[in-house]
Design an enzyme around this catalytic site. Structure first.
Site, PDB file in Angstrom:
ATOM      1  N   CYS A 200     -55.649  -7.444 -57.925  1.00 11.89           N
ATOM      2  CA  CYS A 200     -55.824  -8.495 -58.606  1.00 11.89           C
ATOM      3  C   CYS A 200     -55.659  -9.872 -57.920  1.00 11.89           C
ATOM      4  CB  CYS A 200     -54.694  -8.574 -59.907  1.00 11.89           C
ATOM      5  SG  CYS A 200     -53.185  -8.597 -59.551  1.00 11.89           S
ATOM      6  N   HIS A 332     -48.601  -9.344 -61.706  1.00 11.50           N
ATOM      7  CA  HIS A 332     -50.112  -9.788 -62.021  1.00 11.50           C
ATOM      8  C   HIS A 332     -50.441 -11.045 -61.752  1.00 11.50           C
ATOM      9  CE1 HIS A 332     -54.086  -8.845 -63.768  1.00 11.50           C
ATOM     10  NE2 HIS A 332     -54.003  -9.367 -64.796  1.00 11.50           N
ATOM     11  N   ASP A 353     -59.272 -13.182 -66.233  1.00 12.59           N
ATOM     12  CA  ASP A 353     -58.258 -11.911 -65.972  1.00 12.59           C
ATOM     13  C   ASP A 353     -59.067 -10.911 -65.030  1.00 12.59           C
ATOM     14  OD1 ASP A 353     -56.692  -9.874 -65.700  1.00 12.59           O
ATOM     15  OD2 ASP A 353     -55.601 -10.271 -67.676  1.00 12.59           O
TER      16      ASP A 353
END
Length: 419
Positions: A200, A332, A353
Site C-alpha cells: 500500500c 495501512h 485506497d
C-alpha cells in the site's frame, strides 16, 4: 541461640552451655537435702545431674536435626526456584523469538523474497487452480520481467480520469455539498499479485507521483522520472535517499535494505524519498484523537486548510493545483485526493485506497453517476478512528541548500507533532 545468654552458638550449643552455664543447671530454691536440676529448654526438673545432661543432649540433637533439615529444605527450595526461573526465562525468550519472527513476516522482513518472487508464486498458484492458462502465465511473466528491467510499473492496476469525473459530478450535484476541493489529476493504483498484502505505501507513492508528474512546478525535480516506477524501483530510490543521509534511524530498522523484500514502508520513508528528490514536504503527526469517540477532527481541519485558505466563499467546485496527501495509520495507508464541505458544515475526506480494485474505481468514471459509487472514496470524521495518523504533504520545491539542511534535520527529527 543459647537459652541462658542469647548468644549465637550454632552447632556448638551443647559445648557452649556446659562450658559457660553449667553452674546454672541447678534449679533455684531447691532444698539442701534434695538438689533439683531444671532443664533450661523445657523447664523439666530432675533430681540427678546426669539425667538432666542426657535430657539436654536430646534437646541438642533434636535442635541439630531440625537445623540441618531446614538447611536441606532451603537448599532444595532454592534449587527448585532457580530451575523454575530458568525455565520461565527460556519460555519467555522462545515467545519473544516467535513474536519477532511473526512481526518480520508481517512487515516483510523475513527474507522470503520480494515483488518478483510473490508475483511468480501467485501466478503459479493461479495456474494450479485452473484460473490461468500456461500461455498466459508465460506472457505475464515476460511482461513483468521486462518492466522490472526498465524499472517502470506495468500500468495494469492503474485507473485514470477519476478526478476529472468527480469534477463533472460535483458541478451537477445539488443535494448537500456546499464546497469541494480536488487535487490535481491523480491516477489510482491498486495492489497486484506481486505486492498484495504489503504494497500500500508504494502504491500511494505512485498515486502521489502521478499527480506531481502533471504539475510543471516539479518538472526539474522529476526530470529523471518521467514514468511511474515499479515497486522494486521505488525500493531502490528509497535506499538511494538513505545513502544520501536521510533518516538513518529508519534505515537501520530495515538494515538499510528494501530491494528484494516485502517490507512495509510508511510516512518517514515517503518523506525521505520526496525530500531526496528536492520536493518541499512535511510530516504532520496527529498522535492522539482530538474529538469525541476517538475521532480526529483536527486532521480534517488541517486538510481543509491545505486545500483552501478561504472556505466561506469561492466556487462550489475547486480543482486546485495541490498534489494529493499521503495518509498513514497503523497497518495501512491511503491517498487524500480532496475534501467536501457539506451544507451543515461537516467535512468529508475523499480517499483513494490501494486496496480498492480497478473494477470498482472504474464505476466512478461514468458521467451519469448518481453518486452511489462515491462511498468508495468518502470518509467522514466518524470513519477515521485509529489512534494515530500521519500525513505527508508536498508544497513546493527545495533548493540544493534547503535539501542539504533537511537531510541534516531528518537525522534529528522528522516529525512535527500537533498537540
Amino acid at each position: 541461640e543459647c537459652p541462658f545468654c542469647g548468644e549465637a552458638a550454632g552447632r556448638e550449643l551443647e559445648a557452649h552451655v556446659r562450658a559457660r552455664h553449667g553452674h546454672l543447671l541447678a534449679a533455684p530454691g531447691a532444698e539442701n537435702d534434695e538438689q533439683l536440676y531444671e532443664c533450661p529448654m523445657c523447664s523439666l526438673t530432675c533430681t540427678n545431674i546426669q539425667i538432666l545432661e542426657e535430657h539436654v543432649d536430646l534437646h541438642l540433637e533434636e535442635h541439630s536435626f531440625v537445623e540441618g533439615g531446614n538447611i536441606r529444605d532451603l537448599e532444595l527450595a532454592q534449587r527448585l526456584q532457580t530451575e523454575e526461573d530458568k525455565q520461565q526465562r527460556s519460555e519467555e525468550e522462545r515467545r519473544e523469538r516467535e513474536e519477532f519472527k511473526k512481526l518480520q513476516r508481517q512487515y516483510g522482513l523475513d527474507n522470503s523474497g520480494g515483488y518478483k518472487q510473490q508475483f511468480l508464486k501467485n501466478m503459479e498458484r493461479e495456474v494450479d487452480r485452473g484460473r490461468m492458462q500456461p500461455f498466459e502465465y508465460h506472457k505475464r511473466k515476460t511482461d513483468m520481467m521486462e518492466c522490472l528491467a526498465f524499472g517502470i510499473d506495468d500500468g495494469k492496476t492503474k485507473t485514470s480520469g477519476v478526478i476529472e469525473a468527480l469534477c463533472k459530478y460535483y458541478q451537477n450535484e445539488n443535494k448537500d455539498v456546499r464546497h469541494v476541493w480536488l487535487s490535481t489529476g491523480v491516477d489510482h493504483f491498486h495492489s497486484s499479485l506481486g505486492d498484495r498484502g504489503w504494497g500500500c505505501g508504494y502504491r500511494n507513492f505512485q498515486m502521489l507521483l502521478s499527480s506531481l508528474l502533471q504539475n510543471s512546478l516539479y518538472n526539474d525535480c522529476l526530470r529523471d522520472t518521467t514514468l511511474i516506477p515499479s515497486i522494486p524501483k521505488i525500493q531502490s530510490m528509497i535506499e538511494d535517499a538513505w545513502r544520501e543521509g536521510f533518516d538513518p534511524h529508519g534505515a537501520s530498522h530495515f538494515s538499510n535494505r528494501l530491494h528484494g523484500s516485502k517490507a512495509w514502508i510508511g510516512a518517514c520513508e515517503i518523506y525521505s524519498l520526496l525530500t531526496s528528490l528536492r520536493m518541499k514536504c512535511q510530516i504532520i503527526d496527529f498522535h492522539k484523537p482530538t474529538g469525541p469517540m476517538g475521532t480526529h477532527p483536527r486532521l480534517f481541519e488541517w486538510v481543509l486548510r491545505y486545500y483552501s485558505t478561504d472556505s466561506e466563499s469561492g466556487p462550489k467546485v475547486v480543482c486546485t493545483s495541490k498534489p494529493p496527501i499521503y495518509l498513514q495509520h497503523q497497518g495501512h495507508s491511503r491517498t487524500v485526493v480532496g475534501i467536501e464541505e457539506k451544507k451543515n458544515k461537516t467535512l468529508c475526506l475523499l480517499l483513494f485506497d490501494p486496496g480498492c480494485p480497478s473494477q470498482e474505481m472504474q464505476k466512478l468514471l461514468k458521467q451519469n453517476s448518481d453518486g452511489t459509487s462515491l462511498k468508495l472514496l468518502r470518509k467522514f470524521v466518524g470513519s477515521l478512528k485509529e489512534k494515530q495518523y500521519q500525513i505527508v504533504a508536498v508544497d513546493g520545491v527545495l533548493s540544493l541548500e534547503e535539501k542539504a539542511a533537511r537531510c541534516h534535520a531528518s537525522q534529528v527529527l522528522t516529525s512535527e507533532k500537533i498537540p
